[in-house]
Design a protein around this motif. Structure first.
Motif, PDB file in Angstrom:
ATOM      1  N   ILE A 178       0.837  -1.208   0.000  1.00 32.72           N
ATOM      2  CA  ILE A 178       0.000   0.000   0.000  1.00 32.72           C
ATOM      3  C   ILE A 178       0.872   1.259   0.000  1.00 32.72           C
ATOM      4  N   PHE A 179       1.962   1.228   0.783  1.00 37.34           N
ATOM      5  CA  PHE A 179       2.857   2.392   0.843  1.00 37.34           C
ATOM      6  C   PHE A 179       3.556   2.612  -0.497  1.00 37.34           C
ATOM      7  N   PHE A 180       4.120   1.530  -1.064  1.00 37.48           N
ATOM      8  CA  PHE A 180       4.831   1.656  -2.339  1.00 37.48           C
ATOM      9  C   PHE A 180       3.896   2.025  -3.490  1.00 37.48           C
ATOM     10  N   ALA A 181       2.598   1.751  -3.331  1.00 34.50           N
ATOM     11  CA  ALA A 181       1.629   2.097  -4.376  1.00 34.50           C
ATOM     12  C   ALA A 181       1.350   3.593  -4.417  1.00 34.50           C
ATOM     13  N   GLY A 182       1.826   4.326  -3.400  1.00 35.52           N
ATOM     14  CA  GLY A 182       1.656   5.778  -3.408  1.00 35.52           C
ATOM     15  C   GLY A 182       0.670   6.291  -2.386  1.00 35.52           C
ATOM     16  N   LEU A 183       0.600   5.635  -1.226  1.00 31.90           N
ATOM     17  CA  LEU A 183      -0.297   6.096  -0.168  1.00 31.90           C
ATOM     18  C   LEU A 183       0.061   7.527   0.234  1.00 31.90           C
ATOM     19  N   PRO A 184      -0.908   8.452   0.213  1.00 31.07           N
ATOM     20  CA  PRO A 184      -0.609   9.856   0.543  1.00 31.07           C
ATOM     21  C   PRO A 184      -0.097  10.005   1.979  1.00 31.07           C
ATOM     22  N   TRP A 185       0.829  10.934   2.174  1.00 32.87           N
ATOM     23  CA  TRP A 185       1.410  11.158   3.500  1.00 32.87           C
ATOM     24  C   TRP A 185       0.373  11.601   4.521  1.00 32.87           C
ATOM     25  N   LYS A 186      -0.673  12.296   4.053  1.00 36.42           N
ATOM     26  CA  LYS A 186      -1.701  12.756   4.992  1.00 36.42           C
ATOM     27  C   LYS A 186      -2.466  11.589   5.618  1.00 36.42           C
ATOM     28  N   LEU A 187      -2.388  10.416   4.973  1.00 45.53           N
ATOM     29  CA  LEU A 187      -2.997   9.231   5.555  1.00 45.53           C
ATOM     30  C   LEU A 187      -2.004   8.413   6.375  1.00 45.53           C
ATOM     31  N   ILE A 188      -0.719   8.724   6.226  1.00 45.39           N
ATOM     32  CA  ILE A 188       0.313   7.999   6.969  1.00 45.39           C
ATOM     33  C   ILE A 188       0.604   8.653   8.314  1.00 45.39           C
ATOM     34  N   VAL A 189       0.665   9.982   8.330  1.00 45.28           N
ATOM     35  CA  VAL A 189       1.087  10.707   9.529  1.00 45.28           C
ATOM     36  C   VAL A 189       0.156  10.485  10.725  1.00 45.28           C
ATOM     37  N   PRO A 190      -1.188  10.567  10.582  1.00 43.10           N
ATOM     38  CA  PRO A 190      -2.057  10.398  11.765  1.00 43.10           C
ATOM     39  C   PRO A 190      -1.875   9.078  12.505  1.00 43.10           C
ATOM     40  N   PRO A 191      -1.854   7.905  11.809  1.00 42.71           N
ATOM     41  CA  PRO A 191      -1.635   6.658  12.555  1.00 42.71           C
ATOM     42  C   PRO A 191      -0.277   6.616  13.257  1.00 42.71           C
ATOM     43  N   VAL A 192       0.755   7.200  12.615  1.00 43.52           N
ATOM     44  CA  VAL A 192       2.082   7.218  13.240  1.00 43.52           C
ATOM     45  C   VAL A 192       2.047   8.050  14.517  1.00 43.52           C
ATOM     46  N   LEU A 193       1.401   9.211  14.464  1.00 45.39           N
ATOM     47  CA  LEU A 193       1.290  10.058  15.657  1.00 45.39           C
ATOM     48  C   LEU A 193       0.511   9.359  16.763  1.00 45.39           C
ATOM     49  N   ILE A 194      -0.570   8.680  16.388  1.00 50.21           N
ATOM     50  CA  ILE A 194      -1.358   7.943  17.384  1.00 50.21           C
ATOM     51  C   ILE A 194      -0.502   6.859  18.031  1.00 50.21           C
ATOM     52  N   GLY A 195       0.317   6.166  17.217  1.00 45.50           N
ATOM     53  CA  GLY A 195       1.195   5.144  17.757  1.00 45.50           C
ATOM     54  C   GLY A 195       2.225   5.704  18.723  1.00 45.50           C
ATOM     55  N   VAL A 196       2.823   6.843  18.370  1.00 49.61           N
ATOM     56  CA  VAL A 196       3.812   7.478  19.248  1.00 49.61           C
ATOM     57  C   VAL A 196       3.175   7.880  20.568  1.00 49.61           C
ATOM     58  N   VAL A 197       1.983   8.467  20.508  1.00 50.32           N
ATOM     59  CA  VAL A 197       1.276   8.871  21.736  1.00 50.32           C
ATOM     60  C   VAL A 197       0.941   7.650  22.585  1.00 50.32           C
ATOM     61  N   ALA A 198       0.494   6.567  21.939  1.00 48.24           N
ATOM     62  CA  ALA A 198       0.136   5.362  22.682  1.00 48.24           C
ATOM     63  C   ALA A 198       1.350   4.777  23.399  1.00 48.24           C
ATOM     64  N   VAL A 199       2.501   4.696  22.692  1.00 44.25           N
ATOM     65  CA  VAL A 199       3.720   4.167  23.315  1.00 44.25           C
ATOM     66  C   VAL A 199       4.161   5.050  24.476  1.00 44.25           C
ATOM     67  N   THR A 200       4.066   6.374  24.290  1.00 46.28           N
ATOM     68  CA  THR A 200       4.438   7.312  25.359  1.00 46.28           C
ATOM     69  C   THR A 200       3.562   7.111  26.593  1.00 46.28           C
ATOM     70  N   LEU A 201       2.261   6.942  26.383  1.00 44.70           N
ATOM     71  CA  LEU A 201       1.345   6.736  27.507  1.00 44.70           C
ATOM     72  C   LEU A 201       1.620   5.420  28.221  1.00 44.70           C
ATOM     73  N   ILE A 202       1.916   4.372  27.440  1.00 46.38           N
ATOM     74  CA  ILE A 202       2.196   3.071  28.045  1.00 46.38           C
ATOM     75  C   ILE A 202       3.444   3.139  28.913  1.00 46.38           C
ATOM     76  N   ILE A 203       4.481   3.813  28.403  1.00 49.62           N
ATOM     77  CA  ILE A 203       5.718   3.943  29.180  1.00 49.62           C
ATOM     78  C   ILE A 203       5.493   4.816  30.415  1.00 49.62           C
TER      79      ILE A 203
END
Length: 384
Positions: A178-203
């Motif tokens: 999906i990424f190599f097919a040209g997934l727009p960055w605006k659809l990539i950034v939100p899940p990454v940010l959510i993941g970073v926040v989740a890891v921070t909260l868990i720690i």
């Protein structure tokens, strides 16, 4: 006057079979296979026939790679939908009347006992590459939604078994396409940010989240325990934290040059659990040290970069996406295994490619290499 026809030599007759094989890719695999055989001989010396079985599995993987390399990418594309459909159907069958072992329902008897989730490691990138090939030149956001649904169905079924390690590998393979097919960055950034926040909260709230009785809802109890053990393995050093602690001790005790071949005390005194499978990297690190680790990582990097180079040179969108996704399978295997043994990722049961013992995983790797060889071979034959 009779004409004399010279029969071509045997070497000339079989030369077309090997024409176009990627020598750089084969060299990287050869280095990793040598490292795997050496490590298995040492760590599996008292495991009966583990070393011989590992060598047999490698030969089988090599044979499969050779066969698949003869299949043109266009023919591989015709297998995408049937293989994906078969894989999902078998996963549904597993959920209904599969075989349960150690609390997990992952196998089914179809004359022989198989684990259908392994099929999806290859079927998933094949299916998504086929989908985006059909949509080439007219991709819309809806096409990425459909691709995500195609990925979510098998991943959800595998997680329900539960099998976090395999679901992670299938997810990574699908997301790569999906990424190599040209997934727009605006659809990539939100899940990454959510993941970073989740890891921070868990720690930050580890003591609360890992307290007895706290319900994580999304994760099974054993998955919650793996995350909490990762954050602080010393809380249960003889239980759930034993694997991580012993793995880190073995890696650290190897120093720069290692203790030497067959000289690993943590390995041979059986302190390292699963030392021929999931934690074989700890056994390798103890005997060959940081220098050996750097060579091993360099071999994996060479393999991955060669795979990405094959993807860049691929003549069609299907070949390009498939080669990129297959290459990322090797990256995910190596990164997750080394990370979990080193204590920076949860233990999820992912083998180290060409090093860990396991027939099913080795067959999957042989298929993946065969696909890369096929794509590289097709490109070279076109150029000649």
């Amino acid at each position: 006057m009779s004409a004399v026809f010279n029969q071509p030599s045997l070497a000339r007759r079989i030369a077309p079979v090997f024409q176009g094989f990627d020598g750089f890719l084969a060299f990287a695999v050869f280095l990793l296979a040598c490292a795997g055989l050496m490590t298995m001989y040492s760590s599996g010396y008292d495991h009966g026939t583990r070393f011989m079985d590992h060598g047999r599995n490698m030969l089988l993987a090599g044979f499969i790679m050779f066969l698949v390399a003869q299949v043109p990418p266009q023919r591989l594309m015709t297998c995408a939908v049937p293989l994906y459909t078969l894989g999902v159907a078998l996963l549904i069958a597993v959920a209904v009347f599969g075989i349960t072992k150690k609390g997990a329902r992952r196998w089914i008897n179809v004359g022989m006992v198989i684990q259908p989730s392994e099929i999806l490691k290859i079927a998933m990138p094949l299916m998504l590459a086929w989908w985006f090939q059909r949509r080439e030149g007219q991709l819309r956001p809806l096409d990425f939604v459909v691709a995500t649904l195609l990925l979510a169905v098998p991943v959800g079924l595998i997680m329900k078994q539960p099998d976090l390690g395999t679901s992670l590998l299938v997810l990574a393979a699908g997301m790569s396409v999906i990424f190599f097919a040209g997934l727009p960055w605006k659809l990539i950034v939100p899940p990454v940010l959510i993941g970073v926040v989740a890891v921070t909260l868990i720690i930050g709230y580890e003591s609360t989240l890992c307290a007895d009785g706290f319900d994580w809802r999304v994760l099974h109890d054993y998955q919650k325990q793996r995350v909490c053990t990762l954050l602080d393995p010393s809380k249960d050093p003889l239980g759930k934290g034993f694997h991580i602690i012993q793995g880190m001790i073995a890696i650290g005790s190897g120093g720069f040059g290692g203790k030497g071949f067959m000289q690993g005390t943590q390995t041979h005194l059986e302190f390292i659990p699963e030392r021929t499978t999931d934690f074989i990297f700890a056994a390798y690190s103890e005997e060959f040290g940081l220098a050996g680790n750097l060579l091993l990582i360099a071999s994996f990097i060479f393999l991955i970069f060669r795979g990405l180079a094959i993807a860049l040179d691929a003549p069609t969108m299907f070949s390009r996406l498939l080669a990129g996704a297959v290459t990322m399978i090797f990256f995910t295997y190596a990164f997750v295994n080394m990370g979990m043994v080193s204590g920076i990722l949860p233990v999820v049961g992912v083998p180290l490619p060409f090093i860990s013992y396991g027939g099913t995983a080795m067959v999957t790797l042989g298929l993946a290499l065969g696909i890369l060889m096929s794509i590289s071979r097709a490109r070279r034959l076109m150029q000649t």
